[in-house]
Design a protein around this motif. Structure first.
Motif, PDB file in Angstrom:
ATOM      1  N   ASP A 110       0.816  -1.215   0.000  1.00 42.06           N
ATOM      2  CA  ASP A 110       0.000   0.000   0.000  1.00 42.06           C
ATOM      3  C   ASP A 110       0.852   1.269   0.000  1.00 42.06           C
ATOM      4  OD1 ASP A 110      -2.294  -1.505  -0.047  1.00 42.06           O
ATOM      5  OD2 ASP A 110      -2.633  -1.395   2.109  1.00 42.06           O
ATOM      6  N   ASP A 111       1.909   1.299   0.795  1.00 43.76           N
ATOM      7  CA  ASP A 111       2.750   2.494   0.906  1.00 43.76           C
ATOM      8  C   ASP A 111       3.546   2.783  -0.359  1.00 43.76           C
ATOM      9  OD1 ASP A 111       1.834   2.758   3.477  1.00 43.76           O
ATOM     10  OD2 ASP A 111       3.637   1.940   4.414  1.00 43.76           O
ATOM     11  N   ASP A 112       3.759   1.784  -1.204  1.00 44.44           N
ATOM     12  CA  ASP A 112       4.559   1.947  -2.417  1.00 44.44           C
ATOM     13  C   ASP A 112       3.720   2.200  -3.666  1.00 44.44           C
ATOM     14  OD1 ASP A 112       6.893   1.521  -0.990  1.00 44.44           O
ATOM     15  OD2 ASP A 112       6.868  -0.641  -1.351  1.00 44.44           O
ATOM     16  N   ARG A 113       2.414   2.187  -3.526  1.00 42.20           N
ATOM     17  CA  ARG A 113       1.552   2.371  -4.696  1.00 42.20           C
ATOM     18  C   ARG A 113       1.591   3.825  -5.161  1.00 42.20           C
ATOM     19  NH1 ARG A 113      -3.234  -1.712  -2.806  1.00 42.20           N
ATOM     20  NH2 ARG A 113      -1.853  -3.516  -2.919  1.00 42.20           N
ATOM     21  N   ASP A 114       1.725   3.985  -6.464  1.00 45.94           N
ATOM     22  CA  ASP A 114       1.805   5.312  -7.063  1.00 45.94           C
ATOM     23  C   ASP A 114       1.327   5.208  -8.498  1.00 45.94           C
ATOM     24  OD1 ASP A 114       2.449   7.786  -8.101  1.00 45.94           O
ATOM     25  OD2 ASP A 114       4.504   7.789  -7.341  1.00 45.94           O
ATOM     26  N   ASN A 115       0.171   5.792  -8.789  1.00 47.12           N
ATOM     27  CA  ASN A 115      -0.384   5.661 -10.140  1.00 47.12           C
ATOM     28  C   ASN A 115       0.380   6.484 -11.170  1.00 47.12           C
ATOM     29  OD1 ASN A 115      -1.256   8.192  -9.440  1.00 47.12           O
ATOM     30  ND2 ASN A 115      -3.422   7.745  -9.619  1.00 47.12           N
ATOM     31  N   GLN A 116       1.387   7.220 -10.738  1.00 46.44           N
ATOM     32  CA  GLN A 116       2.241   7.958 -11.682  1.00 46.44           C
ATOM     33  C   GLN A 116       3.373   7.089 -12.218  1.00 46.44           C
ATOM     34  OE1 GLN A 116       1.833  11.242 -12.884  1.00 46.44           O
ATOM     35  NE2 GLN A 116      -0.165  10.732 -12.020  1.00 46.44           N
ATOM     36  N   LEU A 117       3.664   5.957 -11.554  1.00 48.49           N
ATOM     37  CA  LEU A 117       4.788   5.118 -11.951  1.00 48.49           C
ATOM     38  C   LEU A 117       4.368   4.087 -12.999  1.00 48.49           C
ATOM     39  CD1 LEU A 117       6.551   4.414  -8.538  1.00 48.49           C
ATOM     40  CD2 LEU A 117       7.246   6.003 -10.331  1.00 48.49           C
ATOM     41  N   CYS A 118       4.877   4.266 -14.190  1.00 49.50           N
ATOM     42  CA  CYS A 118       4.675   3.305 -15.270  1.00 49.50           C
ATOM     43  C   CYS A 118       5.953   3.306 -16.091  1.00 49.50           C
ATOM     44  CB  CYS A 118       3.475   3.699 -16.131  1.00 49.50           C
ATOM     45  SG  CYS A 118       3.174   2.523 -17.480  1.00 49.50           S
ATOM     46  N   PHE A 119       6.749   2.252 -15.927  1.00 52.38           N
ATOM     47  CA  PHE A 119       8.016   2.192 -16.644  1.00 52.38           C
ATOM     48  C   PHE A 119       8.480   0.751 -16.797  1.00 52.38           C
ATOM     49  CE2 PHE A 119       9.122   2.713 -12.157  1.00 52.38           C
ATOM     50  CZ  PHE A 119      10.072   1.725 -11.953  1.00 52.38           C
ATOM     51  N   ALA A 120       9.410   0.569 -17.711  1.00 54.67           N
ATOM     52  CA  ALA A 120      10.072  -0.724 -17.898  1.00 54.67           C
ATOM     53  C   ALA A 120      11.553  -0.440 -18.090  1.00 54.67           C
ATOM     54  CB  ALA A 120       9.513  -1.452 -19.115  1.00 54.67           C
ATOM     55  N   ILE A 121      12.378  -1.273 -17.454  1.00 56.31           N
ATOM     56  CA  ILE A 121      13.822  -1.141 -17.581  1.00 56.31           C
ATOM     57  C   ILE A 121      14.346  -2.435 -18.185  1.00 56.31           C
ATOM     58  CG2 ILE A 121      16.003  -0.825 -16.366  1.00 56.31           C
ATOM     59  CD1 ILE A 121      14.328   0.690 -14.224  1.00 56.31           C
TER      60      ILE A 121
END
Length: 165
Positions: free
Chosen positions: A101-112
């Protein structure tokens, strides 16, 4: 939009409608690892090109490190999802975990890809921009560290496991 990870440091900005193709091109260029972080399992991760590229990468070597981290799985569980079916067929090759829950962020969308290639679409499914780069984008190492930290705290979802009766 083929490119080689580690060689081409050109920063590309694909259009929204090309997001699946752009992500698939990064996955196709990977040889050792792919770390994918998405807010939810949705149309981007269910794209045919993305799933086909993931399948080829997963089957290319038993040593390939494929990790997929997501915040929400609600629609995927309810409606079925191509990526979930693929991960169920290749459980030793594709790891999936749900963010704490604390790490959820709907701004994060990436692939490395392979530690240096980067696909980024902050704010997905309504990104302000989409970036694709095969090498030396300064954000890739920072995002990789963040992904690793969140991955260690994330957990496997019992709802996505296939029940064998």
């Amino acid at each position: 939009m083929p490119f080689v990870i580690g060689d081409d440091d050109t920063l590309l900005h694909p259009e929204f409608r090309e997001a699946g193709t752009a992500l698939a091109s990064l996955i196709s260029a990977c040889r050792r690892s792919l770390w994918l972080r998405v807010p939810q399992l949705d149309a981007l991760t269910a794209d045919h090109a993305v799933c086909d590229a993931l399948k080829r990468l997963a089957l290319s070597s038993a040593k390939t490190d494929i990790r997929i981290q997501y915040d929400s799985q609600d629609k995927a569980v309810r409606n079925g999802h191509r990526l979930v079916h693929l991960a169920r067929r290749l459980p030793s090759r594709i790891q999936m975990r749900q963010s704490q829950d604390d790490d959820r962020d709907n701004q994060l969308c990436f692939a490395i890809g392979d530690g240096t290639g980067l696909f980024e679409a902050p704010g997905w499914p309504r990104p302000g921009r989409i970036d694709l780069c095969g090498h030396r984008l300064p954000r890739a190492p920072r995002l990789a560290r963040q992904f690793q930290e969140h991955w260690e705290r994330a957990a496997s979802s019992v709802e996505l496991r296939e029940l064998r009766l």
